[in-house]
Scaffold this active site. Structure first.
Site, mmCIF file in Angstrom:
data_model
loop_
_atom_site.group_PDB
_atom_site.id
_atom_site.type_symbol
_atom_site.label_atom_id
_atom_site.label_comp_id
_atom_site.label_asym_id
_atom_site.label_seq_id
_atom_site.Cartn_x
_atom_site.Cartn_y
_atom_site.Cartn_z
ATOM 1 C CD GLU A 155 -14.457 12.228 -63.639
ATOM 2 O OE1 GLU A 155 -13.621 12.340 -62.995
ATOM 3 O OE2 GLU A 155 -14.901 11.222 -64.466
ATOM 4 C CG HIS A 183 -16.031 6.137 -63.715
ATOM 5 N ND1 HIS A 183 -16.874 7.303 -64.214
ATOM 6 C CD2 HIS A 183 -14.695 6.970 -63.703
ATOM 7 C CE1 HIS A 183 -16.188 8.106 -64.354
ATOM 8 N NE2 HIS A 183 -14.947 8.014 -64.106
ATOM 9 C CG HIS A 238 -11.466 8.282 -60.290
ATOM 10 N ND1 HIS A 238 -11.741 9.680 -60.199
ATOM 11 C CD2 HIS A 238 -11.944 8.095 -61.660
ATOM 12 C CE1 HIS A 238 -12.264 10.442 -61.272
ATOM 13 N NE2 HIS A 238 -12.125 9.389 -62.348
ATOM 14 C CD GLU A 239 -11.061 5.210 -63.579
ATOM 15 O OE1 GLU A 239 -12.255 4.626 -64.152
ATOM 16 O OE2 GLU A 239 -10.271 6.050 -63.584
#
Length: 491
Positions: A286, A260, A256-257
């Site tokens: 996101e 980003h 997830h990160e």
């Protein structure tokens, strides 16, 4: 030099100082000594004072007035749009208020962490009341007589409104709840079992990050209570967390990160230290983290690759096939924590926060009543009683640090990700064959070329339209979820 050139020289230094402030925040979350919290609050307050002075410097207004907009190209016009918006907003907020918000929210973060660890909302409540009062005051300065919450939203998703988001989320809820109820009524896949060594988790999570194209020459992974991504340009860092009985917490927080961070690292270098050199909005940001984590990382193809890596790292963990592992990764179970939630229920967690924070800002919900209101809403939405505040209203860091208006961008990002996934799979063949080998590049290259490289060139809405060829809407996400989970659960 021209007025535009003078403005951009000034802006470059402002952007660089903002990066330094961000690095202070990263340090506070990762390696700063606990006893330094008060000092860090003063440091961040001082930095915010300097930044606020630059963002409201009268010379910025003079340069903006002197620029002939008719002679600007697309990049210059976009830079000007961002600077105009920032200047208009920042000149409305008194410098003393900006500094106080920075100071109090920095100190609040440490107090929240203590309260969360001790399940003691009363310890945090007085500080939280200060945070809310300051953010209301700030929003009042920005709102020009309009809704305070709408003014707050502009910091995270420019151009959005609570009414627009409520309509979209209202369309999400019925199909999500029907699908959730069907899935929870079906036989559940087997989960992983055993103890997963922390060092082995961190070693594997580095390997997984590399498989998604994360550049460790321009980034790093550290541990934090709440995983996050920080930085831009040539320095974009991420954090993760580990649990000895749940390796997915670490692995998927990391993916997830990485989404980003790869957005920030994928922006054209020509935009470094300009307003275009960062993600255009939190909703678009996101979309990158969620498509990396879910449509790619939780796909049947990628989990086939990950299953082999898990067996190499941990041996037998109770799953004896790649197909069983795919089902385990995508298990739908009732739980308290948003960040650990499955794809179906995640948005229901966000909608709860979206509704409650609007009530907090409007004054309809007093701080002292927040735990009770949260618990009642959670039981109504999820059918489970909240056992402690660390699993309830104290689980997220966003409200303690004043990020009101941030939560809805998580669901908006999911909607955007659904649209991007639909467009990407129409444009690119062989994605799943590559993912099964741990090669994400066909997908991540498409994302970089169609979205990431442009940074803040376009508005959030137009960023998605440019990449997808159609306006963002919730239908592709809902169709994807229904197809995926109906297959896994045999519905």
């Amino acid at each position: 030099m021209s007025a535009y050139s003078d403005l951009m020289v000034f802006q470059k230094n402002t952007e660089a100082l903002s990066s330094v402030a961000g690095r202070l925040g990263w340090d506070q979350e990762t390696i700063m000594p606990e006893g330094a919290a008060a000092q860090r609050g003063e440091e961040l307050s001082a930095m915010e004072t300097v930044l606020h002075a630059r963002r409201t410097d009268p010379r910025v207004g003079d340069w903006l007035a002197a620029i002939d907009e008719g002679g600007l190209d697309a990049v210059q016009a976009a830079n000007l749009r961002h600077i105009k918006r920032s200047y208009a907003r920042n000149t409305k907020v008194p410098a003393a208020l900006a500094a106080e918000v920075a100071k109090v929210t920095s100190m609040s973060q440490g107090i929240w962490a203590e309260a969360r660890a001790n399940d003691d909302f009363a310890h945090f409540a007085p500080t939280f009341e200060q945070v809310v009062a300051l953010k209301r005051e700030e929003a009042s300065a920005l709102a020009d007589g309009g809704e305070l919450y709408d003014a707050m939203l502009q910091d995270y998703e420019p151009g959005s409104s609570a009414a627009e988001l409520s309509a979209m989320f209202g369309a999400l809820r019925p199909r999500l709840t029907v699908l959730r109820d069907k899935v929870l009524g079906a036989d559940q896949p087997k989960g992983v079992s055993g103890t997963f060594d922390e060092a082995a988790q961190m070693a594997l999570t580095h390997e997984v990050a590399k498989s998604f194209g994360y550049d460790f020459n321009r980034g790093r992974i550290d541990k934090a209570v709440h995983p996050f991504s920080s930085g831009s340009g040539t320095d974009s860092r991420i954090t993760t967390r580990t649990s000895e009985d749940d390796p997915f917490n670490c692995l998927y927080s990391t993916i997830h990160e990485v989404g980003h961070a790869c957005y920030e690292l994928g922006i054209d270098d020509a935009h470094l230290f300009t307003p275009l050199g960062a993600g255009v909005s939190m909703g678009v940001h996101e979309s990158q983290s969620r498509i990396y984590e879910n449509q790619l990382g939780r796909s049947r193809a990628y989990t086939e690759y990950l299953y082999g890596k898990m067996r190499e790292s941990f041996g037998d963990f109770g799953i004896d096939s790649a197909e069983g592992f795919y089902a385990a990764v995508n298990r739908v179970t009732q739980g308290y924590i948003r960040t650990e939630s499955d794809e179906i229920q995640y948005n229901l967690h966000v909608l709860l926060r979206f509704d409650l924070e609007q009530q907090i800002i409007s004054g309809a919900l007093e701080i002292k009543d927040l735990p009770e209101a949260w618990n009642a809403r959670f039981e109504a939405d999820f059918g489970v009683k909240v056992d402690k505040v660390s699993n309830g209203c104290l689980q997220d860091v966003h409200w303690p640090v004043g990020l009101f208006g941030y939560f809805p961008t998580y669901s908006l990002g999911n909607v955007y990700a659904g649209c991007l996934n639909k467009a990407m799979r129409k444009d690119v063949s062989g994605i799943d064959a590559a993912l099964a080998q741990g090669d994400t590049s066909p997908a991540t290259t498409w994302l970089r070329e169609n979205l990431q490289q442009y940074g803040g060139l376009r508005t959030p809405h137009d960023t998605i339209v440019h990449a997808c060829g159609f306006a963002p809407n919730e239908v592709p996400l809902l169709d994807y979820l229904e197809e995926k989970f109906s297959d896994i659960y045999g519905l």
